[in-house]
Design an enzyme around this catalytic site. Structure first.
Site, PDB file in Angstrom:
ATOM      1  N   ASP A 119       0.869  -1.175   0.000  1.00 26.25           N
ATOM      2  CA  ASP A 119       0.000   0.000   0.000  1.00 26.25           C
ATOM      3  C   ASP A 119       0.906   1.225   0.000  1.00 26.25           C
ATOM      4  OD1 ASP A 119      -2.151   1.728   0.467  1.00 26.25           O
ATOM      5  OD2 ASP A 119      -3.126   0.269   1.765  1.00 26.25           O
ATOM      6  N   ASP A 221      -2.869   4.656  -2.482  1.00 25.65           N
ATOM      7  CA  ASP A 221      -3.812   5.288  -1.579  1.00 25.65           C
ATOM      8  C   ASP A 221      -4.251   6.667  -2.089  1.00 25.65           C
ATOM      9  OD1 ASP A 221      -4.887   5.262   1.320  1.00 25.65           O
ATOM     10  OD2 ASP A 221      -3.857   7.194   1.211  1.00 25.65           O
ATOM     11  N   GLU A 267      -6.891   3.889  -5.487  1.00 28.21           N
ATOM     12  CA  GLU A 267      -8.132   4.197  -4.751  1.00 28.21           C
ATOM     13  C   GLU A 267      -8.663   5.531  -5.279  1.00 28.21           C
ATOM     14  OE1 GLU A 267      -9.481   4.789  -0.099  1.00 28.21           O
ATOM     15  OE2 GLU A 267      -7.700   5.776  -0.858  1.00 28.21           O
ATOM     16  N   HIS A 341     -10.554  -1.852   5.201  1.00 28.73           N
ATOM     17  CA  HIS A 341     -10.247  -1.341   6.538  1.00 28.73           C
ATOM     18  C   HIS A 341     -10.901   0.002   6.840  1.00 28.73           C
ATOM     19  CE1 HIS A 341      -7.666   0.693   3.776  1.00 28.73           C
ATOM     20  NE2 HIS A 341      -7.312   1.552   4.712  1.00 28.73           N
ATOM     21  N   ASP A 342     -11.552   0.609   5.843  1.00 29.16           N
ATOM     22  CA  ASP A 342     -12.220   1.896   6.058  1.00 29.16           C
ATOM     23  C   ASP A 342     -13.728   1.741   6.187  1.00 29.16           C
ATOM     24  OD1 ASP A 342      -9.832   3.335   5.824  1.00 29.16           O
ATOM     25  OD2 ASP A 342     -10.033   3.522   3.642  1.00 29.16           O
TER      26      ASP A 342
HETATM   27  C1  NOJ Z   1      -7.433   5.994   2.373  1.00 29.09           C
HETATM   28  C2  NOJ Z   1      -7.054   4.885   3.312  1.00 29.09           C
HETATM   29  O1  NOJ Z   1      -7.693   3.707   2.905  1.00 29.09           O
HETATM   30  C3  NOJ Z   1      -7.433   5.328   4.694  1.00 29.09           C
HETATM   31  O2  NOJ Z   1      -7.330   4.302   5.641  1.00 29.09           O
HETATM   32  C4  NOJ Z   1      -6.570   6.495   5.066  1.00 29.09           C
HETATM   33  O3  NOJ Z   1      -6.995   7.006   6.308  1.00 29.09           O
HETATM   34  C5  NOJ Z   1      -6.660   7.606   4.027  1.00 29.09           C
HETATM   35  N1  NOJ Z   1      -6.621   7.138   2.673  1.00 29.09           N
HETATM   36  C6  NOJ Z   1      -5.518   8.567   4.199  1.00 29.09           C
HETATM   37  O4  NOJ Z   1      -4.313   7.955   3.842  1.00 29.09           O
END
Ligand code: NOJ
Length: 576
Positions: A119, A221, A267, A341-342
């Site tokens: 990542d 990311d 992403e 994870h989000d």
């Molecule tokens: C997306 C990531 O998936 C998330 O976990 C993170 O807090 C933010 N980008 C900032 O890097």
């Protein structure tokens, strides 16, 4: 003789046509598995998952049928956002181990035929990165332009009204530099200045460092945020400057990515098909795949915030998924996922985590992910049907997004933090990112076999029942269902490359589609609800005979003119 020759030619033609049509590619055929290292497996009992812990569980991933691991950040980091704030891109966070541990892990993965994607967080670094420390020192610093600095407005307030993704202003005043810097996430995550070619070269070196060390690709990311709009404009909200981001990604592709056989997944928040396709079309030479959230952000789109205690309407989810199946151009490839994870745990958010329906509905979601067109991603724990957790105190939460949400509520409503938490507890319990971050549940021993120490985040108390060990033993478990789906996908090109056609498009409860590749046909029938559904078979679905190959109930009914579907029933048929 002539007849045989014709037959042979025909066969060659079919093979050639097929080769052209399916254009084989390893990452299209692979099954990805996301590891959130802090919560996966602790090897030294400090309560924090680590790299050696991951290495010790590779046989488990192999047994499941995983081809590629997406590893959330393990670089050096002060952990303001659990590793998404990197202070050294070329080293490993002490809590997770060392570069040597990482090398060993990669070697063990490769021995088992498992690839690794790292990542990479390139939109921002940590404020503890050497670049930032130097950058804030003086206006003449060599690193000044590695970040985005600006003077306040005439009243000394932030340069504009942009709000960070985690709440509050996106600008922070730095007492040393006597200027504001931009942070689209937390104030400990200053945004990197991609318009600076020197910064871009540094990044390409970092990418090369990891490729040379053996990684097989990257998850990039928040990649859409690289290009920034002019900050002096009047806009209240921040909008990524996609045109600029495309320029940077094309350069990155040309200078580094295209030289290696690696995969990239970007992403890209808040993009529709038209916007997303520009990042992933082969002809555009930027990225291979992207994570778009159209099927996941249904509530956020409807209510304008993710902070609502509402489940997405599955009809909207079906429409969003189906749109991407039918409208994505042929030279672009999709990703398939319900969790990461989000996000909250998929079975709690999209289907039903009650004792009665948890397993059956977890299998229903998996059936969708593994039979649509695209590359499936499993988030750790989904394969055993892990659920959301209920925390009673704000102190139990670790996630900066959740904590900032409560602080901002308190500030806006002029109430104390405790009251703000209590008033919003149900919402937080439902959508907080910590739902997905509780430790992996390996067995029914103390702390679910994750650690013999004190876990950094509480273990979900349902681990006695929901854990890997019991799942492996039970032939009817969610885990064994995932295994079957993965095997089926690997053995049948039609599931990977086949065309997609949906039936009963306006039906709010059932999701029916076929996948077809030459003479191979697969039909998937899903009841997305907790009710029994009786439906007539769609007339345009011309089925002579169908054989059920996988069903989430013990026995699938044979194909009839009428379908009678049990709650959350999902069946995969091969037919002609
Ligand atoms: C997306 C990531 O998936 C998330 O976990 C993170 O807090 C933010 N980008 C900032 O890097």
């Amino acid at each position: 003789m002539k007849h045989l020759k014709n037959l042979e030619n025909n066969l060659i033609n079919i093979k050639q046509r097929r080769a052209i049509k399916i254009k084989r590619c390893w990452w299209k055929e692979a099954v990805f598995y996301q590891i959130y290292p802090r919560s996966f497996k602790d090897s030294n009992n400090d309560g924090i998952g680590d790299i050696k812990g991951i290495t010790s569980k590779l046989d488990y991933l192999k047994e499941l049928g995983i081809d590629v691991v997406w590893l959330s950040p393990v670089y050096k980091s002060p952990n303001n956002d659990n590793g998404y704030d990197i202070s050294d891109y070329r080293d490993i966070m002490c809590e997770f181990g060392t570069l040597k541990d990482w090398d060993e892990m990669l070697c063990e993965m490769h021995k088992r035929g498992i690839k690794l994607i790292m990542d990479l967080v390139l939109n921002h670094s940590s404020d503890e990165h050497m670049w930032f420390i130097e950058s804030r020192k003086s206006k003449d610093s060599l690193y000044k332009d590695y970040y985005i600095w600006a003077d306040g407005n005439e009243n000394g307030e932030p340069p504009n009204l942009w709000e960070s993704v985690f709440g509050f202003s996106a600008w922070h005043y730095d007492e040393d530099a006597k200027q504001y810097y931009l942070h689209l996430f937390s104030k400990k995550q200053p945004d990197l200045n991609w318009s600076n070619p020197k910064l871009r070269e540094e990044i390409y070196d970092i990418i090369e460092f990891w490729i040379k060390r053996g990684v097989d690709g990257f998850r990039l990311d928040a990649i859409r945020f690289l290009g920034k709009p002019e900050y002096k404009n009047e806009a209240v909200d921040f909008y990524p400057n996609d045109d600029l981001t495309h320029i940077y990604l094309k350069e990155m592709n040309q200078k580094i990515l295209s030289k290696y056989n690696i995969v990239t997944v970007g992403e890209v928040q808040d993009l529709d098909i038209d916007g997303a396709k520009k990042y992933i079309r082969e002809s555009d030479k930027e990225l291979n795949m992207c994570f778009q959230f159209n099927h996941v952000n249904i509530c956020e789109m409807k209510y304008g915030t993710k902070w609502v205690n509402k489940k997405p309407n599955m009809f909207d989810v079906k429409k969003a998924l189906s749109k991407w199946q039918t409208e994505l151009p042929v030279d672009a490839w999709n990703t398939l996922f319900f969790g990461n994870h989000d996000l909250p745990r998929q079975v709690s958010f999209f289907s039903n985590d009650s004792d009665h329906y948890r397993e059956i509905s977890a299998k229903m979601l998996a059936t969708i992910i593994f039979t649509l067109k695209g590359t499936p991603f499993i988030y750790q724990g989904e394969e055993i049907g892990m659920t959301n957790i209920i925390f009673d105190k704000l102190d139990d939460y670790n996630d900066i997004d959740t904590i900032n949400f409560v602080k901002q509520k308190a500030e806006i409503e002029d109430i104390d933090i405790e009251t703000a938490f209590k008033q919003n507890k149900d919402i937080i319990n439902f959508v907080s990112r910590d739902n997905a971050r509780t430790p992996m549940q390996w067995d029914d021993s103390e702390n679910a076999g994750f650690t013999a120490g004190t876990p950094w985040l509480k273990v979900n108390p349902n681990y006695k029942k929901i854990n890997v060990e019991s799942n492996i033993k039970d032939s009817n478990s969610v885990f064994n269902y995932y295994k079957k789906l993965i095997e089926l996908r690997k053995k049948n090109d039609v599931i990977i490359y086949g065309d997609y056609q949906e039936f009963l498009l306006d039906d709010k409860c059932v999701f029916i589609y076929k996948r077809e590749l030459y003479d191979e046909k697969v039909l998937v029938i899903i009841n997305m609800t907790d009710e029994i559904m009786q439906k007539k078979m769609p007339l345009n679905l011309n089925v002579k005979e169908a054989t059920p190959v996988i069903c989430n109930y013990k026995r699938a009914y044979n194909f009839k003119k009428e379908m009678l579907l049990r709650p959350y029933e999902s069946v995969i048929y091969f037919y002609y």
